[in-house]
Design a protein around this motif. Structure first.
Motif, PDB file in Angstrom:
ATOM      1  N   GLU A  44       0.827  -1.206   0.000  1.00  0.00           N
ATOM      2  CA  GLU A  44       0.000   0.000   0.000  1.00  0.00           C
ATOM      3  C   GLU A  44       0.864   1.262   0.000  1.00  0.00           C
ATOM      4  N   MET A  47       2.206   1.643  -3.455  1.00  0.00           N
ATOM      5  CA  MET A  47       1.139   2.128  -4.338  1.00  0.00           C
ATOM      6  C   MET A  47       0.956   3.633  -4.193  1.00  0.00           C
ATOM      7  N   ASP A  48       0.882   4.108  -2.943  1.00  0.00           N
ATOM      8  CA  ASP A  48       0.668   5.533  -2.692  1.00  0.00           C
ATOM      9  C   ASP A  48       1.841   6.369  -3.175  1.00  0.00           C
ATOM     10  N   GLN A  51       2.048   5.989  -7.126  1.00  0.00           N
ATOM     11  CA  GLN A  51       0.795   6.156  -7.854  1.00  0.00           C
ATOM     12  C   GLN A  51       0.588   5.023  -8.860  1.00  0.00           C
ATOM     13  N   MET A  52       0.680   3.785  -8.350  1.00  0.00           N
ATOM     14  CA  MET A  52       0.478   2.587  -9.173  1.00  0.00           C
ATOM     15  C   MET A  52      -0.688   1.791  -8.616  1.00  0.00           C
ATOM     16  N   SER A  53      -1.262   0.975  -9.461  1.00  0.00           N
ATOM     17  CA  SER A  53      -2.383   0.146  -9.039  1.00  0.00           C
ATOM     18  C   SER A  53      -1.900  -0.998  -8.149  1.00  0.00           C
ATOM     19  N   ARG A  54      -2.812  -1.536  -7.367  1.00  0.00           N
ATOM     20  CA  ARG A  54      -2.501  -2.660  -6.482  1.00  0.00           C
ATOM     21  C   ARG A  54      -1.979  -3.857  -7.285  1.00  0.00           C
ATOM     22  N   GLY A  55      -2.655  -4.168  -8.389  1.00  0.00           N
ATOM     23  CA  GLY A  55      -2.244  -5.308  -9.206  1.00  0.00           C
ATOM     24  C   GLY A  55      -0.840  -5.136  -9.763  1.00  0.00           C
ATOM     25  N   ASN A  56      -0.546  -3.936 -10.244  1.00  0.00           N
ATOM     26  CA  ASN A  56       0.769  -3.649 -10.800  1.00  0.00           C
ATOM     27  C   ASN A  56       1.850  -3.789  -9.726  1.00  0.00           C
ATOM     28  N   ASN A  58       1.672  -5.456  -6.796  1.00  0.00           N
ATOM     29  CA  ASN A  58       1.787  -6.844  -6.325  1.00  0.00           C
ATOM     30  C   ASN A  58       2.503  -7.729  -7.338  1.00  0.00           C
TER      31      ASN A  58
END
Length: 164
Positions: A44, A47-48, A51-56, A58
């Motif tokens: 998380e 991600m923050d 500025q990337m998506s969770r899927g990207n 992970n």
């Protein structure tokens, strides 16, 4: 230049460099962030920050762990996983070399060995055998250098550079 600007510039540059390693930009940017982080980071937080998506995030964290350049840590009382990158740049270079050798050099040597065993004696076949044999010889030399590099210490490498 303030810290945030310098950090952003570094992460962007490392992301661009990642494509030279054979990894994607997002993967390299995540690695860059973890390299400069003073503490392990959760997915998380990555991600923050980026500025990337969770899927990207992970998917790329798993890939970085597959490369052996990012590790996961669990904390007592936390359900989240935390990720960190080793700070030893020499070890990073050795691990990347080892992984590229496994993913790129070893498979091509295997194919070049297989294609050498063809029947015939016309010009096309002679040329094919010559070129693939030369490629195999070159690949074996590169493999040998990478093998020495991954097993060597810094002093060996620096001495080799000085000779060159």
């Amino acid at each position: 230049m303030d810290y945030q600007e310098a950090k952003h510039k570094y992460i962007q540059a490392w992301g661009t460099l990642g494509s030279s390693w054979g990894i994607n930009k997002a993967m390299a940017q995540i690695h860059a962030l973890l390299l400069i982080s003073t503490e392990p980071r959760s997915a998380e937080e990555v991600m923050d920050e980026l500025q990337m998506s969770r899927g990207n995030v992970n998917m790329n964290l798993r890939a970085l762990m597959d490369w052996g350049i990012v590790q996961k840590e669990h904390r007592i009382g936390e359900r989240k996983e935390f990720f960190f990158a080793g700070k030893d740049i020499w070890e990073l270079a050795r691990q990347v070399s080892k992984e590229r050798r496994r993913r790129e050099i070893e498979p091509i040597i295997k194919v070049l060995n297989q294609v050498q065993d063809i029947d015939g004696n016309d010009e096309k076949i002679k040329e094919f055998k010559k070129v693939t044999s030369d490629l195999k010889d070159f690949s074996l030399k590169v493999d040998g250098v990478l093998d020495k590099f991954t097993k060597a210490d810094q002093n060996w490498f620096y001495k080799l550079l000085m000779k060159m």
